[in-house]
Design a protein around this motif. Structure first.
Motif, PDB file in Angstrom:
ATOM      1  N   ALA A 105      -5.534 -16.218 -53.834  1.00  0.00           N
ATOM      2  CA  ALA A 105      -5.451 -17.299 -52.848  1.00  0.00           C
ATOM      3  C   ALA A 105      -4.448 -18.368 -53.261  1.00  0.00           C
ATOM      4  N   SER A 106      -4.131 -18.437 -54.543  1.00  0.00           N
ATOM      5  CA  SER A 106      -3.092 -19.371 -54.999  1.00  0.00           C
ATOM      6  C   SER A 106      -1.754 -18.670 -55.219  1.00  0.00           C
ATOM      7  N   ARG A 107      -1.714 -17.368 -54.936  1.00  0.00           N
ATOM      8  CA  ARG A 107      -0.480 -16.585 -55.074  1.00  0.00           C
ATOM      9  C   ARG A 107      -0.158 -15.999 -53.708  1.00  0.00           C
ATOM     10  N   ILE A 108       0.432 -16.817 -52.867  1.00  0.00           N
ATOM     11  CA  ILE A 108       0.522 -16.497 -51.440  1.00  0.00           C
ATOM     12  C   ILE A 108       1.958 -16.298 -50.969  1.00  0.00           C
ATOM     13  N   TYR A 109       2.835 -15.977 -51.907  1.00  0.00           N
ATOM     14  CA  TYR A 109       4.217 -15.738 -51.483  1.00  0.00           C
ATOM     15  C   TYR A 109       4.810 -14.494 -52.148  1.00  0.00           C
ATOM     16  N   LYS A 110       4.914 -14.478 -53.424  1.00  0.00           N
ATOM     17  CA  LYS A 110       5.720 -13.479 -54.135  1.00  0.00           C
ATOM     18  C   LYS A 110       5.336 -12.026 -53.817  1.00  0.00           C
ATOM     19  N   ASP A 111       4.072 -11.675 -53.946  1.00  0.00           N
ATOM     20  CA  ASP A 111       3.663 -10.270 -53.895  1.00  0.00           C
ATOM     21  C   ASP A 111       3.304  -9.775 -52.502  1.00  0.00           C
ATOM     22  N   LEU A 112       3.434 -10.623 -51.497  1.00  0.00           N
ATOM     23  CA  LEU A 112       3.049 -10.218 -50.148  1.00  0.00           C
ATOM     24  C   LEU A 112       4.240  -9.706 -49.357  1.00  0.00           C
ATOM     25  N   GLU A 113       4.022  -8.647 -48.615  1.00  0.00           N
ATOM     26  CA  GLU A 113       5.071  -8.083 -47.768  1.00  0.00           C
ATOM     27  C   GLU A 113       5.397  -9.030 -46.615  1.00  0.00           C
ATOM     28  N   ASP A 114       4.360  -9.559 -45.990  1.00  0.00           N
ATOM     29  CA  ASP A 114       4.534 -10.491 -44.877  1.00  0.00           C
ATOM     30  C   ASP A 114       4.426 -11.917 -45.413  1.00  0.00           C
ATOM     31  N   LYS A 115       5.531 -12.625 -45.449  1.00  0.00           N
ATOM     32  CA  LYS A 115       5.553 -13.966 -46.015  1.00  0.00           C
ATOM     33  C   LYS A 115       5.387 -15.061 -44.947  1.00  0.00           C
ATOM     34  N   ALA A 116       5.213 -14.646 -43.707  1.00  0.00           N
ATOM     35  CA  ALA A 116       5.083 -15.623 -42.621  1.00  0.00           C
ATOM     36  C   ALA A 116       3.887 -16.559 -42.797  1.00  0.00           C
ATOM     37  N   PRO A 117       2.711 -16.092 -43.278  1.00  0.00           N
ATOM     38  CA  PRO A 117       1.566 -17.004 -43.402  1.00  0.00           C
ATOM     39  C   PRO A 117       1.694 -18.009 -44.549  1.00  0.00           C
ATOM     40  N   ALA A 118       2.720 -17.900 -45.380  1.00  0.00           N
ATOM     41  CA  ALA A 118       2.798 -18.739 -46.578  1.00  0.00           C
ATOM     42  C   ALA A 118       2.809 -20.223 -46.240  1.00  0.00           C
ATOM     43  N   ARG A 119       3.613 -20.640 -45.260  1.00  0.00           N
ATOM     44  CA  ARG A 119       3.689 -22.061 -44.919  1.00  0.00           C
ATOM     45  C   ARG A 119       2.323 -22.601 -44.507  1.00  0.00           C
ATOM     46  N   ARG A 120       1.630 -21.876 -43.624  1.00  0.00           N
ATOM     47  CA  ARG A 120       0.308 -22.329 -43.184  1.00  0.00           C
ATOM     48  C   ARG A 120      -0.658 -22.433 -44.353  1.00  0.00           C
ATOM     49  N   ARG A 121      -0.609 -21.484 -45.252  1.00  0.00           N
ATOM     50  CA  ARG A 121      -1.537 -21.485 -46.379  1.00  0.00           C
ATOM     51  C   ARG A 121      -1.250 -22.614 -47.364  1.00  0.00           C
TER      52      ARG A 121
END
Length: 359
Positions: A198-214
């Motif tokens: 939950a604190s690693r919400i950018y690097k390892d995700l294929e879909d990075k679109a939710p990162a800003r909201r999170r």
């Protein structure tokens, strides 16, 4: 010239062994079948019948036993892990969004386990924290905690990992293939866990679109709060970005960049000297896992957020796996060489320095 004992062929070492090895006037009768592993004396009788055993031969037998033992452990782990997977055995882990909703909606603490913490649970060392029996025991205790006011985070990797980038997906597949059963044994499979990613919400995700909201959701957690950040001497959370810009005040307690558990008691005492109304943010490897839980037990709210600042830096740059200037970035090439902090307010925010750095 006769072969020395070190040159004698052991069963299994040479697939073409077909004849006995002659040493002087004695014949070494090899056995094709590996017997049940017993003492060195038993193995001597099996492998070197009628041959007086010297030191070198005994050492060779011991080397063979160690190799066979390691191979049997690996085969057992793979077999048990495959069995667990085939039966659908896995822990219950709430996803990232559910974890964030719980942390926003309720004043609970958060202690996270990643692959490094689990390696310490299994008895190994990791490159930034030497193994320690007290640390191992505490991590095991926290994994099976029944407290309602502290969420225990573990990687949400035991089911479908299609949301991950191929490199991360392959890493966890390789990690769980031999160790899945070990993870299951360490966990309470009747307990509900939360996503340590939950604190690693950018690097390892294929879909990075939710990162800003999170990231905006995380900022709601500390909006208007007095923060006490407990971090490694080179971590510098929030320095040079606006991650904590909406907090009322930021103070810092510094620990060692590596092997921080050596200062655990001192770090806990420094944290408890702060007012209980403060919100504690921790980024200190496995020490943060146990320290956040201890603070919760002492009536504080503590969030172990690990790489959240580095993830935010990568999000701002729209580029992952790059070193961040002035911050310890252990997963990036050259990221462990860190210079002095150039931010003017950083030193003023430090209320306790237990890192051993030169001031």
């Amino acid at each position: 010239r006769h072969p020395s004992p070190r040159q004698l062929t052991l069963p299994g070492e040479n697939p073409r062994e077909a004849r006995p090895t002659v040493r002087g006037d004695l014949t070494v009768r090899h056995h094709a079948r590996l017997p049940k592993l017993g003492s060195t004396r038993d193995l001597t009788r099996v492998f070197w019948q009628d041959l007086p055993v010297d030191v070198d031969a005994t050492a060779a037998i011991k080397r063979y036993v160690r190799r066979a033992h390691r191979k049997s452990i690996i085969e057992y782990r793979n077999r048990m892990s495959a069995w667990d997977r085939s039966r659908g055995i896995r822990p219950e882990v709430r996803g990232t969004d559910e974890t964030l909703d719980r942390l926003i909606g309720q004043p609970v603490s958060f202690s996270r386990f990643g692959d490094g913490e689990f390696q310490l649970v299994f008895g190994a060392s990791i490159y930034y924290q030497e193994r320690s029996l007290p640390l191992q025991a505490e991590l095991k205790r926290i994994l099976r905690s029944t407290r309602d006011d502290c969420l225990i985070g573990i990687p949400d990797v035991f089911g479908n990992n299609d949301r991950m980038r191929p490199m991360a997906r392959d890493y966890w597949e390789g990690e769980l293939r031999p160790f899945r059963h070990n993870y299951h044994r360490a966990l309470d499979l009747k307990k509900t866990y939360y996503d340590s990613f939950a604190s690693r919400i950018y690097k390892d995700l294929e879909d990075k679109a939710p990162a800003r909201r999170r990231f905006e959701q995380w900022q709601r957690v500390w909006e208007g709060k007095d923060l006490v950040i407990i971090e490694g001497a080179l971590s510098r959370l929030g320095v040079g970005n606006d991650l904590f810009s909406n907090a009322r005040r930021v103070r810092r307690i510094l620990g060692p960049a590596e092997n921080a558990y050596s200062q655990y008691n001192e770090l806990l005492a420094a944290a408890l000297a702060c007012e209980s109304s403060a919100l504690f943010i921790l980024a200190l490897g496995p020490t943060a896992t146990v320290l956040s839980y201890a603070l919760c037990e002492n009536g504080r709210r503590a969030l172990d957020l690990g790489h959240i600042d580095i993830e935010y830096e990568w999000f701002l740059r729209q580029e992952a796996d790059v070193a961040i200037r002035g911050k310890y970035t252990n997963e990036a090439l050259g990221g462990r060489v860190v210079g002095e902090c150039e931010h003017p307010d950083y030193d003023a925010q430090i209320i306790a320095d237990l890192s051993g750095r030169d001031l």
